[in-house]
Motif scaffolding. Structure first.
Motif, short mmCIF file in Angstrom:
data_model
loop_
_atom_site.label_atom_id
_atom_site.label_comp_id
_atom_site.label_asym_id
_atom_site.label_seq_id
_atom_site.Cartn_x
_atom_site.Cartn_y
_atom_site.Cartn_z
N CYS A 1 -10.92 -0.26 3.16
CA CYS A 1 -9.49 -0.34 2.93
C CYS A 1 -8.96 1.06 2.63
CB CYS A 1 -9.24 -1.26 1.73
SG CYS A 1 -7.52 -1.39 1.26
N LEU A 2 -7.81 1.38 3.19
CA LEU A 2 -7.21 2.70 2.94
C LEU A 2 -6.87 2.89 1.46
CD1 LEU A 2 -4.81 2.88 6.03
CD2 LEU A 2 -7.01 4.04 5.75
N GLN B 1 0.81 -1.21 0.00
CA GLN B 1 0.00 0.00 0.00
C GLN B 1 0.84 1.27 0.00
OE1 GLN B 1 -2.64 -1.65 3.32
NE2 GLN B 1 -4.03 -0.35 2.19
N HIS C 1 -7.18 -9.57 5.81
CA HIS C 1 -7.23 -8.48 4.83
C HIS C 1 -5.81 -8.05 4.41
CE1 HIS C 1 -9.05 -4.47 3.46
NE2 HIS C 1 -7.75 -4.22 3.47
N GLU C 2 -4.93 -7.90 5.40
CA GLU C 2 -3.57 -7.43 5.09
C GLU C 2 -2.74 -8.50 4.35
OE1 GLU C 2 -3.32 -4.37 5.32
OE2 GLU C 2 -4.96 -4.06 6.72
N HIS D 1 -3.41 -8.40 0.76
CA HIS D 1 -2.65 -7.34 0.07
C HIS D 1 -1.29 -7.87 -0.40
CE1 HIS D 1 -4.87 -3.61 0.31
NE2 HIS D 1 -5.10 -3.74 1.61
ZN LIG Z 1 -6.50 -2.78 2.70
#
Ligand SMILES: [Zn+2]
Length: 170
Positions: free
Chosen positions: A93-94, A51, A135-136, A139
């Motif tokens: 999510c950012l 990210q 979730h991470e 990524h």
């Molecule tokens: Zn995320």
């Protein structure tokens, strides 16, 4: 410490797979510290290195209870080795601006990872903590939570995002 820029969908860096960390040095500690700072600034409760445009298997996860002082852990090369039960709950999510949707995840997971010194660890996570880690870790594999929702919902979001981005440019 420094706040890094968070890349957002559809930035291709979010679709790439992160590589295993092999060097546990000061640079890694600095990177994890920056990720923690970036996560809290956003604000968010988890962040993966993709990210911020770094393709290494590093995630930071907030572990503080509401009202407590902020505290996060860094998981290096995390792997979800087991999962059980399932819970559907809202997720955001950012890197996916202005969108939340319900996503099904394991309720309880077993995680193996390394700490910032390369020391192996293994633990069980449940509920919110389990959701954030799943979730991470997604990524790190180039996967986003919007890949786990229906194709219809996803295409509606993509259309809306396109409009938002166009409006920004005008
Ligand atoms: Zn995320």
């Amino acid at each position: 410490m420094a706040i890094r820029t968070i890349h957002t969908f559809p930035d291709p860096v979010l679709r790439q797979k992160a590589k295993k960390v092999t060097r546990f040095d000061d640079e890694l500690k600095q990177l994890a510290a920056d990720m923690g700072e970036t996560m809290y600034e956003a604000p968010g409760i988890g962040l993966a290195a993709n990210q911020i445009g770094v393709l290494l298997q590093i995630v930071v996860v907030d572990v503080s209870m509401p009202g407590d002082r902020k505290k996060f852990i860094s998981l290096i090369n995390p792997v979800i080795s087991e999962g059980e039960g399932s819970v559907t709950d809202d997720e955001g999510c950012l890197s996916v601006i202005d969108y939340t949707s319900s996503v099904k995840r394991f309720k309880k997971i077993k995680v193996s990872a390394q700490d910032l010194d390369g020391k192996p660890m293994e633990f069980i996570a449940e509920d919110r903590f389990a959701r954030v880690i799943q979730h991470e870790v997604d990524h790190l594999h180039g996967k986003l939570f919007i890949d786990r929702i229906s194709a219809l919902k996803r295409s509606l979001y993509k259309k809306r995002l396109k409009k938002m981005l166009q409006a920004e440019q005008e």
